[in-house]
Scaffold this motif. Sequence first.
Motif, short mmCIF file in Angstrom:
data_model
loop_
_atom_site.label_atom_id
_atom_site.label_comp_id
_atom_site.label_asym_id
_atom_site.label_seq_id
_atom_site.Cartn_x
_atom_site.Cartn_y
_atom_site.Cartn_z
N GLY A 167 -4.50 3.85 -1.02
CA GLY A 167 -4.78 2.80 0.15
C GLY A 167 -6.49 3.45 0.56
N ASP A 217 -2.40 6.54 8.37
CA ASP A 217 -1.94 5.97 9.47
C ASP A 217 -0.62 6.63 8.55
N GLN A 269 -8.42 5.45 5.69
CA GLN A 269 -7.86 4.66 6.73
C GLN A 269 -6.43 3.99 7.09
N GLN A 270 -6.05 3.98 5.83
CA GLN A 270 -4.69 3.46 6.11
C GLN A 270 -4.00 4.49 5.95
N VAL A 303 -2.93 4.71 13.98
CA VAL A 303 -4.24 4.18 13.24
C VAL A 303 -5.42 5.35 13.82
N TYR A 333 1.82 3.60 7.36
CA TYR A 333 1.47 3.26 6.45
C TYR A 333 2.03 4.38 5.55
N THR A 393 5.64 -3.15 9.66
CA THR A 393 4.74 -4.84 9.08
C THR A 393 4.37 -5.99 9.93
#
Length: 377
Positions: free
Chosen positions: A134, A141, A137-138, A10, A144, A357
């Motif tokens: 997404g 990752d 930020q996602q 993240v 993700y 998840t």
Amino acid sequence: MKGLAAGIGVVFLSPILIAGTGMMLASSADAVQSSGSFSGCLTDIDSDKVAEQVTKILDGASGKDVHVEGLDLPAQQVPNAQTIVAAGLSLDIPKKGQIIALATAMQESRLRNLNYGDRDSLGLFQQRPSQGWGSAQQIRDPVYASEQFYKHLLKVDGWQQMTVTQAAQAVQKSGLPDAYAQWENLATALQSAIAKTFPGAGDDADDKDTNQGEKPSTSTTSCAPGQDGTGFGRIPEGSVPKGYSIPKDADPKARKAIEWAMHQLGTLYQWGGSCTNAHGPDPMGRCDCSSLMQQAYAHAGITLTRTTYTQVNEGKAVSPAHLKPGDLIFSRGTASRPEHVGMYMGEGLVIEAPRTTKPVRITPIKDWDILAARRVL
């Protein structure tokens, strides 16, 4: 669309990185392609040599003395490749799908988790927030981003019969549709080398989300301690239920293990993760079910083996009706080969790293079909 993503860890983007300025945002995905570019196809790949160099990186080598043809920043690129493979294994993606994902990330970002690209493209796969992949930020990752790539790949009809470059292009819709082919041999070598580093990856992999083999035996599932955890009501994921405390009569080492495990609450599950830095930026430092047990007890001075399949033989067997805080309980699969493990906390509660998840969490024992229980103290 030029870029599609696979991100791990993240990473929070500052307004400057999102808005971008000058040279950084002037870089387009085409610049990404040319940066550290490799001309021609990598056809003569020594798989054994790749495996040797990959192992050095994963064992902590700096990358200064490591050379993998086609990778100019192996200390950065190999861990990103590891994340992509781990995400594929956790989602039961076949080997070919993992190779497609690796080849795609090599072409789109050179296996770097970029904070720039063509228009709003970001991350390992250069996915675009504006195209519904997404948030920024996602996408940054890698876990993700990898999962999103795989989910889109699985929606491509007949992808397993396509060539690597055809399948990658079906997902990416790149302006350079034939570019992925040059990375196939290196991607194949990387997948093979990395998959071997995960416990059980060559067999029925540890901590898989899907139940395999026989259904759980019902002979032990009705056995449970006097308390079933329902008295705490609904427990928000990643939180400690109000009113819980470690029982005073808990073994001191069990208490220490439980306390350590509780400090990992809320951190995301990572199949194959070591659980050595669950709050850190590297996804492979996060926990899966068996590494959470291993590291919790390591901090209490007790050595456990790494996988659920072997932990079920640790210590001594105990009745699920007479559990004590710190006991390991097993579910999914069979009693001799369970696929999931958690730690009994007392008061009818279990702490676990459940599946992809989901975060490390506390659940009532009534939700568990207990196949086996072991006391390791």
